[in-house]
Design an enzyme around this catalytic site. Sequence first.
Site, mmCIF file in Angstrom:
data_model
loop_
_atom_site.group_PDB
_atom_site.id
_atom_site.type_symbol
_atom_site.label_atom_id
_atom_site.label_comp_id
_atom_site.label_asym_id
_atom_site.label_seq_id
_atom_site.Cartn_x
_atom_site.Cartn_y
_atom_site.Cartn_z
ATOM 1 N N ASP A 141 80.900 78.572 -16.094
ATOM 2 C CA ASP A 141 81.765 78.944 -14.848
ATOM 3 C C ASP A 141 81.035 79.619 -13.710
ATOM 4 O OD1 ASP A 141 83.663 77.741 -16.256
ATOM 5 O OD2 ASP A 141 84.312 79.292 -17.352
ATOM 6 N N GLU A 244 89.803 71.310 -12.523
ATOM 7 C CA GLU A 244 90.803 71.228 -13.462
ATOM 8 C C GLU A 244 92.024 72.171 -12.905
ATOM 9 O OE1 GLU A 244 89.818 72.308 -17.569
ATOM 10 O OE2 GLU A 244 88.029 73.784 -16.839
ATOM 11 N N ARG A 297 78.894 69.938 -19.981
ATOM 12 C CA ARG A 297 78.040 71.445 -20.601
ATOM 13 C C ARG A 297 77.211 71.250 -21.738
ATOM 14 N NH1 ARG A 297 83.482 74.968 -23.220
ATOM 15 N NH2 ARG A 297 82.860 74.220 -25.403
#
Lengths: 417, 417
Positions: A141, A244, A297
């Site tokens: 992130d 998202e 990821r």
Amino acid sequence: MPTGTLLYAQSGGVTAVINATAAAVLQAARARRVRVLAARNGILGALAEDLLDASALTATEVRRLAHTPGGAFGSCRLKLKSLAEDRAKYERLLAVFRAHDVRWFLYNGGNDSADTALKVSQLAAEYGYPLTCVGVPKTIDNDLAVTDCSPGFGSAAKYTAVSVRECALDVAAMAETSTRVFIYEAMGRHAGWLAAAAGLAGDGRDAAPHLILFPERVFDEADFLARVDAVVKRVGHCVVVASEGIRTADGRFVAEAGGQDSFGHAQLGGVAAHLAARVKDALGHKVHWALPDYLQRSARHLASATDLAHATAVGRAAVEAALAGQNAVMPVIVRDGDAPYRWHVDIAPLARIANHEKTMPKGFIRADGYGITAAARRYLAPLVAGEAYPPYGRDGLPDYVQPKVPGVRRRLPRWQA
Amino acid sequence: MPTGTLLYAQSGGVTAVINATAAAVLQAARARRVRVLAARNGILGALAEDLLDASALTATEVRRLAHTPGGAFGSCRLKLKSLAEDRAKYERLLAVFRAHDVRWFLYNGGNDSADTALKVSQLAAEYGYPLTCVGVPKTIDNDLAVTDCSPGFGSAAKYTAVSVRECALDVAAMAETSTRVFIYEAMGRHAGWLAAAAGLAGDGRDAAPHLILFPERVFDEADFLARVDAVVKRVGHCVVVASEGIRTADGRFVAEAGGQDSFGHAQLGGVAAHLAARVKDALGHKVHWALPDYLQRSARHLASATDLAHATAVGRAAVEAALAGQNAVMPVIVRDGDAPYRWHVDIAPLARIANHEKTMPKGFIRADGYGITAAARRYLAPLVAGEAYPPYGRDGLPDYVQPKVPGVRRRLPRWQA
């Protein structure tokens, strides 16, 4: 030679390179002849006294671990609350540490983990138990404070930029008679770092991705649809990258707009699926969409060499800091230059990192809200630079390892949460 | 030196390596000093006399094209009907061919394209126009008859197997406190070739993918849910690979079970989203799912070296066959051995390929219907073998090219369909 045991734990969502950090920890500790235990499934294993003898891994296993995605010892999503609220848990951690002579605790995670490591260090001090707690940064992130970037982000960013460049070529070839609009859903609930990285796939008004939807901006459906249509008219097709986490003006997640399927069952959300349906209904264009989810990821096959170097460096630096007795700190990446990219590792206090969130600078999002700026490109470009392929077997698949790590005999009574 | 022009067109969904075939066609024709035109957007450009002078590409551009995904000249989804029904279109094609002295027509596609190439050759013979038509195989669906495999499939298969291996490691690390079930949706409306390729990600009862759902088997929800739950209980997590084309006993596509979202708009389908909702509702496990969509067929960054060699070989062989006057044929891949893998290119009549569909042999699906057999592994393994990375720029992105190909001056009146 330092005496005592080093405990390493992984926390939160795993990345393509968190095991590279683990491998660096194991190698650095081995060089100093320090025994390393790993907690199975992160802090959960530390609470349950479910510990693994990571020092038993062979040098070859550790080398293979360095190019394996996922989390070798297991991770978990478990946020400890304040020392007051979760005192029993913190005391249990300390009891487990005492029982196994843990003198160094390395917690490899994001904001929450930095907070936990800080609190454990405070409790140890309170009880006079000699413990050095070091946070090790990790998160796709990219929202960790102080550090210039978070290990794990660069590889996910590279995956995103390459994937968007590739599917854009596909759509361009098909647009005349088939798919005109393609929507790619990127992870990022609160910050649009990965969506921004998609912007590296192309530059210029007509280059894909044509529209990026950031959680930092309010999603305005009418404006979005008008822009999609304009791009299709001008370019022939339109590639959209959606975070998202985008929300409408009333604060509602667009991903939660999903309703029920025809059996009356709840349909799990998804921004791309929802936007695709809206584009099809409102504009009539044929739409395809992709939701890479965990693929973005765990794509170690497409890791960024820069990211891998960061992940390795913070693992090594964490061991050095711990053995030097630097308590309640985290190794961070410091950028010394953009082009050529230069960086070094510094040591920062956990107190400056725990529970802070690094948001994307306002100057990274283009004025119209649908793309990235030159400043964003300067920041992002070095993070995806360089290829770092894992070795492949003759079967055409990457040589990943799932090491069998022996458990450590329990010394305490079972623990009930 | 042969006189006349060679026309090359791409058809249907593009692949990671169809441009490698195009590059091989250009290189082989250049070596024989034959001029190559390309139809913009496939047969549509041939009908519209929208032709590109592909011979104008430099040798460097052709070399870069060979490692670029998508379709450089554009493709289309347009199936011509029978000679009787679509006579005007076939005659228009012939008129365009005459106007540009096209003596060789190479049509790079799947079953439909083989059929079109065959019909064009029949019409040319009827009119006494000297034309040699050669189909060139391409499809990620792997459903072309006669050829042992279809160029494009091997790379999509490698992407699938690698991605599933990677996300399975991610889920394994998270399962204790988070995601227990992961569902990966693979392309394959009629045949489960790509879903089968996911089986290469692991071998053995407890290795991911734990369950593969094939369109060749009826989807039984109760049985599926029971098996998911059993795997979660036994292994701790469950990785499912679902073909987009699976159907229930009444013949209904599971992907079409999608209903409406909360705004009352149609929700576009998706097998993985639907299955995820069912697993969550019925079993209560936390679920994630991925829909790679176009990513799986444009992932040139993860191309199979075997597939790339096939794609190049059929392009070269098509030019050789055409210039030798072999009419109404297609170069096909013949397998001479599994391990070590050996193969060669043969020339087969289009009549044996057009409108036939290669289905997956029954012996490739495990008796329980949820996995692949050793025979399937023997067939699939060589097709994903070998890495063939594109070159990357210093920016960390693959060096793909979108060549600007000059158009060819029209010689005919505009055509109205």
